[in-house]
Write a protein that holds these residues in place. Structure first.
Motif, PDB file in Angstrom:
ATOM      1  N   SER A 232       0.861  -1.182   0.000  1.00  0.00           N
ATOM      2  CA  SER A 232       0.000   0.000   0.000  1.00  0.00           C
ATOM      3  C   SER A 232       0.888   1.220   0.000  1.00  0.00           C
ATOM      4  CB  SER A 232      -0.881   0.032   1.251  1.00  0.00           C
ATOM      5  OG  SER A 232      -1.780  -1.041   1.242  1.00  0.00           O
ATOM      6  N   ILE A 233       0.522   2.210  -0.799  1.00  0.00           N
ATOM      7  CA  ILE A 233       1.228   3.486  -0.780  1.00  0.00           C
ATOM      8  C   ILE A 233       0.170   4.558  -0.587  1.00  0.00           C
ATOM      9  CG2 ILE A 233       1.231   3.695  -3.301  1.00  0.00           C
ATOM     10  CD1 ILE A 233       3.994   5.128  -2.997  1.00  0.00           C
ATOM     11  N   GLY A 234       0.366   5.360   0.445  1.00  0.00           N
ATOM     12  CA  GLY A 234      -0.616   6.397   0.760  1.00  0.00           C
ATOM     13  C   GLY A 234      -0.605   6.700   2.235  1.00  0.00           C
ATOM     14  N   CYS A 235      -1.784   7.025   2.775  1.00  0.00           N
ATOM     15  CA  CYS A 235      -1.927   7.329   4.202  1.00  0.00           C
ATOM     16  C   CYS A 235      -1.859   6.031   4.993  1.00  0.00           C
ATOM     17  CB  CYS A 235      -3.254   8.032   4.458  1.00  0.00           C
ATOM     18  SG  CYS A 235      -3.589   8.303   6.209  1.00  0.00           S
ATOM     19  N   LEU A 236      -0.799   5.881   5.787  1.00  0.00           N
ATOM     20  CA  LEU A 236      -0.618   4.651   6.552  1.00  0.00           C
ATOM     21  C   LEU A 236      -0.875   4.834   8.038  1.00  0.00           C
ATOM     22  CD1 LEU A 236       2.559   3.184   4.817  1.00  0.00           C
ATOM     23  CD2 LEU A 236       0.152   2.893   4.217  1.00  0.00           C
ATOM     24  N   ALA A 237      -0.866   6.074   8.498  1.00  0.00           N
ATOM     25  CA  ALA A 237      -1.145   6.361   9.907  1.00  0.00           C
ATOM     26  C   ALA A 237      -1.533   7.833  10.008  1.00  0.00           C
ATOM     27  CB  ALA A 237       0.072   6.080  10.781  1.00  0.00           C
ATOM     28  N   TYR A 238      -2.309   8.166  11.025  1.00  0.00           N
ATOM     29  CA  TYR A 238      -2.695   9.560  11.229  1.00  0.00           C
ATOM     30  C   TYR A 238      -3.224   9.779  12.637  1.00  0.00           C
ATOM     31  CZ  TYR A 238      -7.471   7.876  10.672  1.00  0.00           C
ATOM     32  OH  TYR A 238      -8.644   7.189  10.835  1.00  0.00           O
TER      33      TYR A 238
END
Length: 141
Positions: free
Chosen positions: A32-38
């Motif tokens: 996965s490439i993108g938002c991995l944590a927030y």
């Protein structure tokens, strides 16, 4: 040797070479490439603006895959791909979407199970700037 025996031997050798050469020793891994944590406060950070802006610049929230002889080679390819994408980002502009106390991690990684994620490489965006993300695991809540 008769021509038929020669032809038969050639066909046997070709078949043997074909079967031995076709053994697929490659490994394919998905990332996965993108938002991995927030971490967010829904009232102050502009998440929609952030995601709209970043997705217009780089690959964001998508699945990518690589095939090599080992998983380690695939991991290296995923990190290299992430680095190419990260070079395109205007990190100062992206940080303007983030309110103090919030952050978002843009990165590349893979699922370990339905509750955890391994991050190979990432950038953390905060209101005061962007920097390399140095943690490896994210646990879903």
């Amino acid at each position: 040797m008769t021509p038929m025996k020669k032809l038969f031997c050639i066909m046997v050798l070709c078949c043997a070479a074909l079967f031995m050469g076709c053994s697929d020793k490659n490994v394919t891994n998905q990332y996965s490439i993108g938002c991995l944590a927030y971490r967010n406060n829904m009232h102050y950070s502009d998440w929609d603006g952030f995601e709209s802006y970043i997705s217009s610049q780089v690959v964001y929230n998508e699945i990518i895959s690589f095939t090599s002889e080992t998983k380690e080679e695939n991991d290296a390819k995923a990190v290299a791909y992430f680095n190419e994408q990260a070079e395109k980002l205007d990190t100062d502009s992206l940080c303007t979407f983030i309110a103090p106390g919030d952050y978002i991690v843009y990165g590349v990684g893979y699922s370990i199970d339905e509750h955890s994620f391994y991050i190979l490489k990432g950038l953390i965006f905060k209101s005061d700037g962007a920097e390399d993300y140095d943690e490896q695991f994210t646990l879903a809540k």
